[in-house]
Write a protein that holds these residues in place. Structure first.
Motif, PDB file in Angstrom:
ATOM      1  N   LYS A 166       0.806  -1.222   0.000  1.00  0.00           N
ATOM      2  CA  LYS A 166       0.000   0.000   0.000  1.00  0.00           C
ATOM      3  C   LYS A 166       0.838   1.270   0.000  1.00  0.00           C
ATOM      4  N   ASP A 167       1.979   1.267   0.674  1.00  0.00           N
ATOM      5  CA  ASP A 167       2.835   2.452   0.694  1.00  0.00           C
ATOM      6  C   ASP A 167       3.560   2.669  -0.632  1.00  0.00           C
ATOM      7  N   LEU A 168       3.572   1.672  -1.485  1.00  0.00           N
ATOM      8  CA  LEU A 168       4.259   1.769  -2.773  1.00  0.00           C
ATOM      9  C   LEU A 168       3.327   2.179  -3.904  1.00  0.00           C
ATOM     10  N   THR A 169       2.045   2.229  -3.633  1.00  0.00           N
ATOM     11  CA  THR A 169       1.062   2.476  -4.689  1.00  0.00           C
ATOM     12  C   THR A 169       0.133   3.621  -4.327  1.00  0.00           C
ATOM     13  N   ALA A 170      -0.386   4.245  -5.358  1.00  0.00           N
ATOM     14  CA  ALA A 170      -1.341   5.324  -5.144  1.00  0.00           C
ATOM     15  C   ALA A 170      -2.693   5.016  -5.768  1.00  0.00           C
ATOM     16  N   LYS A 221       5.197  -5.034 -17.557  1.00  0.00           N
ATOM     17  CA  LYS A 221       4.777  -3.743 -18.105  1.00  0.00           C
ATOM     18  C   LYS A 221       3.894  -2.986 -17.107  1.00  0.00           C
ATOM     19  N   LEU A 222       2.963  -3.677 -16.496  1.00  0.00           N
ATOM     20  CA  LEU A 222       2.076  -3.038 -15.518  1.00  0.00           C
ATOM     21  C   LEU A 222       2.854  -2.577 -14.299  1.00  0.00           C
ATOM     22  N   LYS A 223       3.790  -3.396 -13.841  1.00  0.00           N
ATOM     23  CA  LYS A 223       4.617  -3.020 -12.680  1.00  0.00           C
ATOM     24  C   LYS A 223       5.375  -1.730 -12.978  1.00  0.00           C
ATOM     25  N   ASP A 224       5.922  -1.606 -14.185  1.00  0.00           N
ATOM     26  CA  ASP A 224       6.665  -0.398 -14.544  1.00  0.00           C
ATOM     27  C   ASP A 224       5.772   0.844 -14.556  1.00  0.00           C
ATOM     28  N   GLU A 225       4.513   0.681 -14.850  1.00  0.00           N
ATOM     29  CA  GLU A 225       3.561   1.801 -14.800  1.00  0.00           C
ATOM     30  C   GLU A 225       3.175   2.141 -13.364  1.00  0.00           C
ATOM     31  N   ILE A 226       3.013   1.125 -12.545  1.00  0.00           N
ATOM     32  CA  ILE A 226       2.586   1.314 -11.161  1.00  0.00           C
ATOM     33  C   ILE A 226       3.724   1.843 -10.299  1.00  0.00           C
ATOM     34  N   TRP A 227       4.910   1.280 -10.488  1.00  0.00           N
ATOM     35  CA  TRP A 227       6.061   1.626  -9.654  1.00  0.00           C
ATOM     36  C   TRP A 227       7.319   1.576 -10.505  1.00  0.00           C
ATOM     37  N   PRO A 228       7.626   2.692 -11.185  1.00  0.00           N
ATOM     38  CA  PRO A 228       8.756   2.709 -12.134  1.00  0.00           C
ATOM     39  C   PRO A 228      10.110   2.496 -11.529  1.00  0.00           C
TER      40      PRO A 228
END
Length: 62
Positions: free
Chosen positions: A10-14, A55-62
Motif C-alpha cells: 500500500k505504501d508503494l502504490t497510489a 509492463k504493468l509493474k513499470d507503470e505502477i512503480w517505475p
C-alpha cells in the motif's frame, strides 16, 4: 520465502489510472486467463503473462 500480504504494498502504490500497450498475444493471454484461469496456462502463456505483469509493474512503480 513467505510472500508478503497485499497490505505491504500500500505504501508503494497510489492507485489511479495506469496505461500500457499490449501486444496482441498479451491481450489474448488476458482473455484466456479470464475464460479458464491461471492454472490453464502453458509455459509460453506464462511467459506472456510475466511480460504483461512487468509492463504493468513499470507503470505502477517505475
Amino acid at each position: 520465502m513467505t510472500p508478503k500480504p497485499i497490505s505491504y504494498y500500500k505504501d508503494l502504490t497510489a492507485g489511479g489510472e495506469c496505461k500500457t500497450n499490449l501486444t496482441q498475444n498479451e491481450a489474448c493471454v488476458v482473455l484466456k486467463i479470464y475464460d479458464y484461469g491461471v492454472d490453464a496456462l502453458n509455459d509460453d502463456d506464462k511467459h506472456l503473462l510475466h511480460s504483461l505483469i512487468g509492463k504493468l509493474k513499470d507503470e505502477i512503480w517505475p
